[in-house]
Design an enzyme around this catalytic site. Structure first.
Site, mmCIF file in Angstrom:
data_model
loop_
_atom_site.group_PDB
_atom_site.id
_atom_site.type_symbol
_atom_site.label_atom_id
_atom_site.label_comp_id
_atom_site.label_asym_id
_atom_site.label_seq_id
_atom_site.Cartn_x
_atom_site.Cartn_y
_atom_site.Cartn_z
ATOM 1 N N HIS A 1 0.709 -1.497 -0.231
ATOM 2 C CA HIS A 1 0.575 0.035 -0.383
ATOM 3 C C HIS A 1 0.979 1.222 0.054
ATOM 4 O O HIS A 1 1.768 1.238 0.439
ATOM 5 C CB HIS A 1 -1.368 0.062 1.048
ATOM 6 C CG HIS A 1 -1.557 1.346 1.090
ATOM 7 N ND1 HIS A 1 -3.034 1.314 0.830
ATOM 8 C CD2 HIS A 1 -1.393 1.939 1.884
ATOM 9 C CE1 HIS A 1 -3.403 2.659 0.686
ATOM 10 N NE2 HIS A 1 -2.358 2.932 0.675
ATOM 11 N N ASP B 1 -15.458 2.163 7.652
ATOM 12 C CA ASP B 1 -14.479 2.871 7.872
ATOM 13 C C ASP B 1 -14.855 4.447 6.370
ATOM 14 O O ASP B 1 -14.878 5.489 6.279
ATOM 15 C CB ASP B 1 -13.051 2.505 6.660
ATOM 16 C CG ASP B 1 -12.027 3.616 6.317
ATOM 17 O OD1 ASP B 1 -11.505 4.890 7.668
ATOM 18 O OD2 ASP B 1 -12.102 3.767 5.084
ATOM 19 N N ARG C 1 -15.234 12.786 9.049
ATOM 20 C CA ARG C 1 -14.407 13.182 8.983
ATOM 21 C C ARG C 1 -13.615 14.442 8.451
ATOM 22 O O ARG C 1 -13.143 15.555 8.626
ATOM 23 C CB ARG C 1 -12.931 12.184 9.853
ATOM 24 C CG ARG C 1 -13.127 11.292 10.591
ATOM 25 C CD ARG C 1 -11.921 9.976 10.837
ATOM 26 N NE ARG C 1 -10.835 10.291 10.266
ATOM 27 C CZ ARG C 1 -9.615 9.811 9.715
ATOM 28 N NH1 ARG C 1 -10.366 8.424 8.379
ATOM 29 N NH2 ARG C 1 -8.587 10.004 9.391
ATOM 30 N N SER D 1 -7.956 3.591 9.255
ATOM 31 C CA SER D 1 -8.731 3.514 8.354
ATOM 32 C C SER D 1 -7.763 2.621 7.070
ATOM 33 O O SER D 1 -8.399 1.745 6.266
ATOM 34 C CB SER D 1 -8.809 4.857 7.767
ATOM 35 O OG SER D 1 -9.430 5.229 6.288
ATOM 36 N N LYS E 1 -8.864 -1.466 5.865
ATOM 37 C CA LYS E 1 -8.919 -1.857 4.229
ATOM 38 C C LYS E 1 -8.492 -2.809 3.116
ATOM 39 O O LYS E 1 -8.173 -3.639 2.519
ATOM 40 C CB LYS E 1 -8.553 -0.598 3.006
ATOM 41 C CG LYS E 1 -10.177 0.641 3.816
ATOM 42 C CD LYS E 1 -10.205 1.851 2.702
ATOM 43 C CE LYS E 1 -9.398 2.557 3.166
ATOM 44 N NZ LYS E 1 -9.754 4.495 3.048
#
Ligand code: URA
Ligand code: CA
Length: 433
Positions: free
Chosen positions: A82, A161, A168, A183, A187
């Protein structure tokens, strides 16, 4: 249990129990807890923080708020990568076939999203015929047989999320380490990764603008991953200037092909080898990082990485002949050089602003409804630290519209030339716990 008590507890700096965190996430997902209470708790977390246990609990509560992907039918250790996002970040396109060539299973779920350029799927769609509309069974079969496949976002992953991130965004609570870390990690975990390699970017083009913030986020995510049984590590890498030379969809596909041939930009190649070595070791296809790196360089040199990319494209309907004939990729009508106004050394290329210049050409989406022009973008010829002569091209604009004065102006504002400049360090840190 009452939500108001949970909010008050966190407001006073106390630790929330697992049951309280689950109560909040379940209630908020179902809609029995309203936005005003959720935003109040988010603000309390923003100021009071969460300890490691609370962060892991929040992450797993969000994982369990929706479906999760079961990749257990795929043999081997599934390692996901990621990136926290940057400008011209072509690494996934290179890494996926590269590590797959060493037998690391790459079961990639990818989205489109907003940004300076498209997401991985948009980029791949600049290859004629390529598509990600495959069934979950086909996806698993492809990864088992050929070690790499990409599928579009499916199912209802981490709805908590989705809802909380949107809240947010409008309540001034995005920038909180426990909230960002949970968050992102929720995922990745919901998408089925056994092990996770994180590329946390730092600098002008990154979500985290300073090394200190990037390191804090990296440590937080690594701790969460390891505490919930997913082997996780992070690198902190430079995003003060764009990565590689290409910023644009088809342009980045071409850059990925060059890199798989061993002819890519130095920084992109180094980042790919660094992240790739970590993935190969986590997947237990090499014992040390040195051994992994050697093997990666070998499959670049002997053409196996490039062959894997061709096979991957073919498996998903893509015209793999683009690899040998990149002129088959979408081509922009106009190629306009932007010459240096003085001689010297390139001292700054402000990544996010250069990304916006690419977006002005149509390379990315500002809203979900925007369409992307796959052909357009920017090709840098100079990077920070390079010598440049007056009149020499700093970069080339690839455009489908003849008038690019606004883009040019933005580029001149955000590329500086000085009498002296050094190359920035690419890999700032490796974080394993
Ligand atoms: N990216 C995410 O996915 N979540 C955040 O909270 C911030 C950035
Ligand atoms: Ca690039």
């Amino acid at each position: 249990m009452r939500m108001v008590d949970i909010i008050s507890k966190k407001r006073d700096g106390e630790e929330l129990s697992t049951e309280e965190i689950n109560f909040f996430v379940e209630g908020y997902t179902k809609g029995t807890i309203p936005d005003y209470q959720a935003s109040s708790l988010a603000m309390a977390i923003y100021f009071r923080d969460m300890n490691d246990r609370e962060r892991s609990d929040l992450t797993m509560a969000m994982v369990n708020s929706g479906e999760t992907i079961d990749l257990s039918a795929i043999e081997g250790i599934k390692v996901d990568k990621h990136s926290t996002g940057g400008v011209g970040d072509t690494t996934t396109l290179v890494l996926a076939p590269l590590v797959a060539a060493l037998g690391v299973p790459v079961a990639k779920m990818s989205g489109r999203g907003l940004g300076h350029t498209g997401g991985t799927i948009d980029k791949l769609e600049s290859i004629k015929g390529f598509h990600v509309e495959i069934t979950k069974d086909q996806f698993i079969q492809l990864v088992n047989r050929d070690k790499v496949a990409v599928i579009g976002q499916t199912g209802n992953l981490t709805p908590a999320d989705k809802k909380l991130y949107a809240l947010r965004d409008v309540t001034g609570t995005v920038n909180s380490i426990p909230l960002i870390a949970s968050s992102i990690m929720s995922k990745k975990i919901a998408a089925g990764a056994d092990a996770i390699v994180l590329d946390v970017k730092t600098g002008a083009g990154a979500f985290m603008k300073t090394d200190k913030d990037a390191e804090n986020l990296a440590h937080a995510m690594v701790k969460i991953g390891n505490s919930v049984g997913r082997n996780t590590m992070a690198i902190i890498s430079d995003m003060s200037q764009p990565l590689g030379f290409a910023i644009g969809n088809a342009l980045e596909v071409k850059e990925a092909i060059d890199t798989l041939k061993g002819e890519g930009p130095e920084d992109l190649t180094e980042l790919v080898l660094t992240l790739g070595s970590q993935m190969v070791v986590l997947a237990k296809k090499a014992n040390t990082l040195e051994e992994a790196r050697k093997k990666l360089i070998e499959v670049i040199k002997n053409g196996k990485a490039l062959d894997k990319f061709k096979l991957f494209l073919k498996n998903q309907g893509g015209d793999s002949s683009v690899v040998d004939n990149p002129e088959k990729l979408p081509q922009a009508k106009y190629k306009i050089d932007v010459p240096a106004k003085e001689s010297g050394f390139v001292s700054n290329i402000v990544a996010d602003e250069i990304g916006i210049a690419a977006m002005l050409l149509g390379a990315g989406r500002a809203t979900k409804e925007d369409t992307i022009d796959l052909a357009v973008g920017l090709m840098l010829h100079k990077k920070v630290g390079d010598k440049v002569e007056k009149g020499e091209a700093l970069l080339t604009i690839y455009s489908n519209c003849e008038d690019v004065e606004n883009v040019k102006a933005k580029i001149y504002e955000n590329i500086s030339i000085a009498s002296h400049a050094e190359k920035p360090i690419l890999i700032h840190k490796v974080i394993t716990e």
